[in-house]
Design a protein around this motif. Structure first.
Motif, mmCIF file in Angstrom:
data_model
loop_
_atom_site.group_PDB
_atom_site.id
_atom_site.type_symbol
_atom_site.label_atom_id
_atom_site.label_comp_id
_atom_site.label_asym_id
_atom_site.label_seq_id
_atom_site.Cartn_x
_atom_site.Cartn_y
_atom_site.Cartn_z
ATOM 1 N N TYR A 179 -24.716 -126.675 -20.985
ATOM 2 C CA TYR A 179 -24.263 -125.295 -21.189
ATOM 3 C C TYR A 179 -24.292 -124.933 -22.671
ATOM 4 O O TYR A 179 -24.648 -123.802 -23.047
ATOM 5 N N ASN A 182 -27.914 -124.308 -23.622
ATOM 6 C CA ASN A 182 -28.407 -123.053 -23.043
ATOM 7 C C ASN A 182 -27.784 -121.840 -23.731
ATOM 8 O O ASN A 182 -28.486 -120.899 -24.118
ATOM 9 N N ASN A 183 -26.467 -121.868 -23.904
ATOM 10 C CA ASN A 183 -25.779 -120.716 -24.484
ATOM 11 C C ASN A 183 -26.183 -120.468 -25.930
ATOM 12 O O ASN A 183 -26.492 -119.339 -26.324
ATOM 13 N N GLU A 239 -18.678 -115.677 -23.466
ATOM 14 C CA GLU A 239 -20.139 -115.730 -23.428
ATOM 15 C C GLU A 239 -20.773 -114.361 -23.634
ATOM 16 O O GLU A 239 -21.650 -114.185 -24.498
ATOM 17 N N LEU A 287 -19.789 -119.233 -28.031
ATOM 18 C CA LEU A 287 -20.630 -119.739 -26.943
ATOM 19 C C LEU A 287 -20.286 -121.192 -26.606
ATOM 20 O O LEU A 287 -20.381 -121.606 -25.449
ATOM 21 N N ALA A 291 -19.013 -122.541 -23.044
ATOM 22 C CA ALA A 291 -19.582 -123.706 -22.371
ATOM 23 C C ALA A 291 -18.489 -124.660 -21.910
ATOM 24 O O ALA A 291 -18.566 -125.230 -20.808
ATOM 25 N N GLU A 294 -16.806 -123.103 -18.920
ATOM 26 C CA GLU A 294 -17.734 -123.096 -17.789
ATOM 27 C C GLU A 294 -17.837 -124.472 -17.150
ATOM 28 O O GLU A 294 -17.897 -124.598 -15.916
#
Length: 334
Positions: A179, A182-183, A239, A287, A291, A294
Motif C-alpha cells: 500500500y 502504491n500510494n 489518502e 499517504l 497505508a 488500510e
C-alpha cells in the motif's frame, strides 16, 4: 539624513519589532511553544531580514552622531534581537512536529486556489462516474475487463474475511508495504506530472477520479457497496486528501511555467518547486498513514459497520480540522 526624518521613517518598524520581542520573551518565560504575532509582526522567516536592517540602522545612527536616546534604543533592540537570532536550534523532533501541526497546514491554505482546483478535478469525475454507473451499469465493461471485474467483486464480496484484497493476498504487514508503494507512487506521479505545464497533473487527477468512481459505482450497482464503503471510509480521509494536495502541488509547478509573472520561468519554477516539494512531502506522509490504516484497520471485515463509519467520520473530521485550523494565527517561537 536628519535625525527627525530618520526616526519618522523607521519608528513604526522599531515599535512593531519591540512588541514582537516583548511577546516572544513572554512566551519563553511561560514555556509556551508558540507565539501569536500581531498582523504586522515578523514571521520566523522574516525576522533575520528585519534584524539585519536594525543593525544597519544602528550603524547609521551611531556613525552620524544621533541622539543617545535613539542610539541606546536601537542598541537595546539589537541585543534583544541577537538573543532570538542566535538562540540554540530547536530539537529535530520539535521542528518536525511544528511543521506537521502548523507549517504544513498553513502552506496548504496559502495555496488554496490550487488545492481547490485539484479537489474539483478529482472529486467531480469521481462522483459523476459513481452516479453514471447507477444509471448505466453496463459502463463497467468500457472500463474493466471481465477478469478485472471478477477481481473487484471477489475483493469486496460480503462473505470475504478480509475486504479489499485477494483471497490469496499476503498478511497485513506485507500489504502495508504494498500500500505504501502504491500510494506514494500515485502521489509522486500526481505531483511530478505538473512539470508538463500543469497538464500532466490535471490528467492524473481526472483519471484517478474516473477510476475510483468507476470501481465504486460498479460495486454499488451490483450490491457490493456496503463492504466497499466500509473498507474505504477509514483510510480515505488521508489518502484522497493527500492526492488532492499532491495534485495542487503539481498545479503550482504548472502555474509557475504558464504565468511566472515578473520573474523568469526558471526562477518561478525554482520557487514553486520548493513550495511544491514541501507540500508533496507532507502528502507522502499522509499517504503512509493511509497505508497503515488500510492494512491494519480497513481490511478487517469483522468489525461492525457502525464502528467503521464512526471511526471514518472522526478521521475525516481530524484531517479537515487540522488543515483548516492548524497553525492559524501563530508562528514558531523557539
Amino acid at each position: 539624513m536628519k535625525q527627525e526624518v530618520f526616526i519618522a521613517r523607521h519608528a513604526q518598524e522599531w515599535a512593531t519589532l519591540e512588541r514582537w520581542l516583548d511577546r516572544y520573551e513572554g512566551s519563553r518565560r511561560s514555556s509556551k511553544s508558540r507565539l501569536s504575532p500581531s498582523e504586522d509582526g515578523p514571521t520566523e522567516l522574516e525576522f533575520p531580514a528585519r534584524y539585519r536592517r536594525l543593525c544597519q540602522q544602528l550603524a547609521i545612527a551611531s556613525g552620524r552622531g544621533y541622539s543617545p536616546l535613539v542610539v541606546n534604543r536601537l542598541q537595546a533592540l539589537m541585543e534583544r534581537g541577537h538573543g532570538v537570532m542566535y538562540r540554540p536550534p530547536a530539537p529535530r523532533w520539535r521542528t518536525v512536529a511544528d511543521y506537521v501541526l502548523a507549517g504544513f497546514p498553513r502552506l496548504v491554505r496559502a495555496n488554496a486556489r490550487c488545492m481547490l482546483l485539484a479537489a474539483l478535478l478529482l472529486y467531480v469525475p469521481m462522483l459523476s462516474m459513481i452516479g453514471a454507473m447507477q444509471v448505466y451499469p453496463e459502463l463497467a465493461h468500457a472500463f474493466f475487463s471481465p477478469a478485472e471485474q471478477a477481481q473487484f467483486e471477489e475483493m469486496y464480496d460480503p462473505t470475504a474475511a478480509h475486504v479489499g484484497r485477494d483471497r490469496e493476498a499476503s498478511g497485513d504487514m506485507e500489504m502495508f508495504g504494498l500500500y505504501i508503494w502504491n500510494n506514494v507512487s500515485i502521489g509522486f506521479r500526481t505531483f511530478a506530472s505538473g512539470l508538463v505545464f500543469g497538464i500532466g497533473a490535471i490528467v492524473v487527477l481526472v483519471m484517478n477520479g474516473v477510476s475510483i468512481g468507476a470501481v465504486a459505482g460498479h460495486l454499488q450497482a451490483i450490491g457490493y457497496g456496503a463492504p466497499f464503503w466500509k473498507f474505504v471510509v477509514g483510510h480515505s480521509a488521508f489518502e484522497l486528501t493527500a492526492v488532492v494536495i499532491c495534485g495542487g502541488a503539481g498545479l503550482r509547478l504548472g502555474l509557475a511555467l504558464i504565468a511566472p509573472g515578473r520573474q523568469t520561468r526558471g526562477r518561478a519554477l525554482v520557487e514553486a518547486g520548493v513550495v511544491g516539494a514541501q507540500l508533496a512531502m507532507g502528502g507522502f506522509a499522509m499517504l503512509v498513514c493511509a497505508a497503515f490504516i488500510e492494512a491494519f484497520w480497513s481490511s478487517n471485515g469483522a468489525l461492525p459497520a457502525v464502528v467503521k463509519y464512526s471511526v471514518g467520520a472522526v478521521l475525516w473530521s481530524i484531517v479537515l480540522f487540522w488543515l483548516w485550523r492548524g497553525g492559524r494565527g501563530v508562528v514558531d517561537a523557539h
